[in-house]
Design an enzyme around this catalytic site. Sequence first.
Site, mmCIF file in Angstrom:
data_model
loop_
_atom_site.group_PDB
_atom_site.id
_atom_site.type_symbol
_atom_site.label_atom_id
_atom_site.label_comp_id
_atom_site.label_asym_id
_atom_site.label_seq_id
_atom_site.Cartn_x
_atom_site.Cartn_y
_atom_site.Cartn_z
ATOM 1 N N ASP A 247 0.532 -39.978 -6.044
ATOM 2 C CA ASP A 247 -0.583 -39.928 -6.530
ATOM 3 C C ASP A 247 -1.173 -38.660 -7.207
ATOM 4 O OD1 ASP A 247 -0.948 -38.116 -4.364
ATOM 5 O OD2 ASP A 247 -2.491 -39.618 -3.223
ATOM 6 N N TYR B 191 0.869 -1.177 -0.022
ATOM 7 C CA TYR B 191 0.056 -0.160 0.046
ATOM 8 C C TYR B 191 0.819 1.100 0.007
ATOM 9 C CZ TYR B 191 -3.636 -3.410 1.202
ATOM 10 O OH TYR B 191 -4.148 -4.153 1.028
ATOM 11 N N ILE C 69 2.870 -2.984 4.211
ATOM 12 C CA ILE C 69 2.802 -1.602 4.539
ATOM 13 C C ILE C 69 4.061 -0.644 4.372
ATOM 14 C CG2 ILE C 69 0.406 -1.721 5.775
ATOM 15 C CD1 ILE C 69 2.518 -1.328 8.187
ATOM 16 N N HIS C 70 5.255 -1.354 4.291
ATOM 17 C CA HIS C 70 6.535 -0.822 4.308
ATOM 18 C C HIS C 70 7.531 -1.630 3.393
ATOM 19 C CE1 HIS C 70 10.449 0.587 6.037
ATOM 20 N NE2 HIS C 70 9.636 1.423 6.679
ATOM 21 N N ARG D 11 -6.696 1.166 -4.677
ATOM 22 C CA ARG D 11 -7.636 0.876 -3.729
ATOM 23 C C ARG D 11 -8.752 2.084 -3.554
ATOM 24 N NH1 ARG D 11 -7.002 -1.424 2.232
ATOM 25 N NH2 ARG D 11 -6.055 0.570 2.796
ATOM 26 N N LYS E 202 9.003 6.684 -4.327
ATOM 27 C CA LYS E 202 9.544 5.566 -4.112
ATOM 28 C C LYS E 202 9.316 4.545 -5.063
ATOM 29 C CE LYS E 202 11.878 6.525 -0.531
ATOM 30 N NZ LYS E 202 13.116 6.424 -0.181
ATOM 31 N N ASP F 100 -9.980 -4.844 10.346
ATOM 32 C CA ASP F 100 -11.045 -4.277 10.545
ATOM 33 C C ASP F 100 -12.108 -5.710 10.772
ATOM 34 O OD1 ASP F 100 -11.908 -1.782 9.251
ATOM 35 O OD2 ASP F 100 -10.515 -2.537 7.759
ATOM 36 N N GLU G 145 -13.651 -8.478 5.129
ATOM 37 C CA GLU G 145 -13.238 -8.088 6.507
ATOM 38 C C GLU G 145 -14.118 -7.564 7.235
ATOM 39 O OE1 GLU G 145 -10.650 -4.244 5.206
ATOM 40 O OE2 GLU G 145 -11.960 -3.938 3.599
HETATM 41 N N1 COA Z 1 5.304 3.073 0.367
HETATM 42 C C1 COA Z 1 6.292 3.874 -0.307
HETATM 43 N N2 COA Z 1 7.378 4.018 0.292
HETATM 44 C C2 COA Z 1 7.308 3.907 1.954
HETATM 45 C C3 COA Z 1 6.243 3.330 2.561
HETATM 46 C C4 COA Z 1 5.135 3.005 1.549
HETATM 47 N N3 COA Z 1 4.143 2.488 2.149
HETATM 48 N N4 COA Z 1 6.534 3.234 3.729
HETATM 49 C C5 COA Z 1 7.786 4.025 3.879
HETATM 50 N N5 COA Z 1 8.226 4.351 2.768
HETATM 51 C C6 COA Z 1 9.662 5.074 2.564
HETATM 52 C C7 COA Z 1 9.547 6.514 3.626
HETATM 53 O O1 COA Z 1 8.984 7.416 2.760
HETATM 54 C C8 COA Z 1 10.976 6.447 3.885
HETATM 55 O O2 COA Z 1 11.674 7.107 2.598
HETATM 56 P P1 COA Z 1 12.314 8.151 2.832
HETATM 57 O O3 COA Z 1 13.605 7.981 3.934
HETATM 58 O O4 COA Z 1 13.039 8.647 1.607
HETATM 59 O O5 COA Z 1 11.445 9.187 3.402
HETATM 60 C C9 COA Z 1 11.434 4.978 3.754
HETATM 61 O O6 COA Z 1 10.410 4.308 3.196
HETATM 62 C C10 COA Z 1 11.573 4.547 5.179
HETATM 63 O O7 COA Z 1 10.357 4.670 5.960
HETATM 64 P P2 COA Z 1 10.252 4.653 7.432
HETATM 65 O O8 COA Z 1 10.935 5.947 7.693
HETATM 66 O O9 COA Z 1 10.947 3.742 8.070
HETATM 67 O O10 COA Z 1 8.969 4.772 7.612
HETATM 68 P P3 COA Z 1 7.793 6.102 7.898
HETATM 69 O O11 COA Z 1 7.753 6.618 9.011
HETATM 70 O O12 COA Z 1 7.991 7.202 6.684
HETATM 71 O O13 COA Z 1 6.578 5.280 7.557
HETATM 72 C C11 COA Z 1 4.457 4.166 7.901
HETATM 73 C C12 COA Z 1 5.705 4.243 8.524
HETATM 74 C C13 COA Z 1 3.842 2.888 8.478
HETATM 75 C C14 COA Z 1 3.595 5.261 8.237
HETATM 76 C C15 COA Z 1 4.268 3.833 6.390
HETATM 77 O O14 COA Z 1 5.194 2.771 6.109
HETATM 78 C C16 COA Z 1 2.990 3.747 5.810
HETATM 79 O O15 COA Z 1 2.455 4.882 5.613
HETATM 80 N N6 COA Z 1 2.822 2.597 5.279
HETATM 81 C C17 COA Z 1 1.412 2.398 4.547
HETATM 82 C C18 COA Z 1 0.196 2.323 5.784
HETATM 83 C C19 COA Z 1 -0.924 2.175 4.933
HETATM 84 O O16 COA Z 1 -1.161 2.333 3.830
HETATM 85 N N7 COA Z 1 -1.847 1.493 5.745
HETATM 86 C C20 COA Z 1 -3.207 1.291 5.153
HETATM 87 C C21 COA Z 1 -3.320 -0.243 4.520
HETATM 88 S S1 COA Z 1 -3.321 -1.338 5.878
HETATM 89 MG MG MG Z 2 -9.441 -2.534 5.786
#
Ligand code: COA
Ligand code: MG
Length: 334
Positions: A315, A43, A267-268, A102, A54, A201, A166
């Site tokens: 089998d 996501y 998510i990461h 989404r 990214k 959820d 969900e």
């Molecule tokens: N997509 C693309 N890049 C991402 C990312 C993602 N989902 N999550 C982190 N990154 C990038 C960050 O921007 C960062 O890059 P930078 O150093 O150039 O700024 C790098 O990866 C490392 O990230 P980090 O600093 O460890 O995490 P964060 O604090 O920026 O973000 C979250 C943490 C959890 C907030 C983030 O990962 C996120 O928003 N995830 C998606 C959550 C989501 O969509 N939830 C709903 C679905 S369940």
């Molecule tokens: Mg959900």
Amino acid sequence: MNTFLRVSRSMLCRPGNFASLSTTSGCQESEPRQYIPRRAVLYVPGNDDRKLQKIPSLSADCIVLDCEDGVALSKKQEARSKIRHVLESQEIDFSGKDCSVRVNSVESGLCEEDLREVLSASHLPDTLHLPKVDSPQHLDWFADHLKSLLGSHKPVEPLRLVIFTESATSLLELPAICHRGRELSTNAPFVLDAVVFGSDDFCADIGATRTNEARELLYARQYVVTVAKAFKLQAIDLVYIDYKDLDGLKVQSEEGAGMGFTGKQVIHPGQISVVQTAFSPRPEKVEWARGLIQAFEEHQQQGKGAFTYRGHMIDMPLLLQARNILQMDAVTSK
Ligand code: COA
Ligand code: MG
């Protein structure tokens, strides 16, 4: 312009007949379709420029540009227009990845506006993710709106649809939902491809306490896999939200793969490779499968049915499993 271009589909074309792969969509089983691997489904919040930029450097199989729960209510419009710009401008390279959006759920009241904006881009995503599908009627609504918003601008190939289960109601309705999705896939502008288990959820809905071990979700996960596979759909497992704990992620990913899931939500960026490894056939499994199929063919030529391979009686289910492993290896090891 009468047909829409695709953001990344052409890069995903792969040769081969995947009709027997247990994870292909079952809408038109006589017509094998290109299999889109979705081991790691990432996501990316649609309003977050830094994260959107990214994308080219990330190796997830499927990128989900999110309008739903990763985006605050006050940022929905910003997310929609940024996503439309990403699709339209082609500035972000999605080569080799499944590009998805989404949208918000049918019941949220936000879905129509999401679709209107996303579908107005000249380049469509490959896939749409539809959350919180609680009944077959949600799919009817979605098909009708998709059709009318696309109008004469038909996609070259139908969009792939990934639905979320969900809630308790959704789980009870899942066979009927998949059945309707399959019926609609024959003439709606989408083809149902996968079911995602939305565990957070779901926990909230049934009043379960979420743990990293996910024992409270065992029944639901097994049920989702069973229904998805009955309809020959991909099954995508829950998010491991403790994203810094890669050991825990590995355990849960291997568990999900062992249960029959074909992929997992992430998510990461740090979670991608752990998940992809868990959902790819291991080299020793691929070697086992190659040997088994060769032994099977040799025994067939000698007119022998049942035989023993490396100490085990072989089998038909084992043979099918071996074929699935080789086919999955063919699409994921490129
Ligand atoms: N997509 C693309 N890049 C991402 C990312 C993602 N989902 N999550 C982190 N990154 C990038 C960050 O921007 C960062 O890059 P930078 O150093 O150039 O700024 C790098 O990866 C490392 O990230 P980090 O600093 O460890 O995490 P964060 O604090 O920026 O973000 C979250 C943490 C959890 C907030 C983030 O990962 C996120 O928003 N995830 C998606 C959550 C989501 O969509 N939830 C709903 C679905 S369940
Ligand atoms: Mg959900």
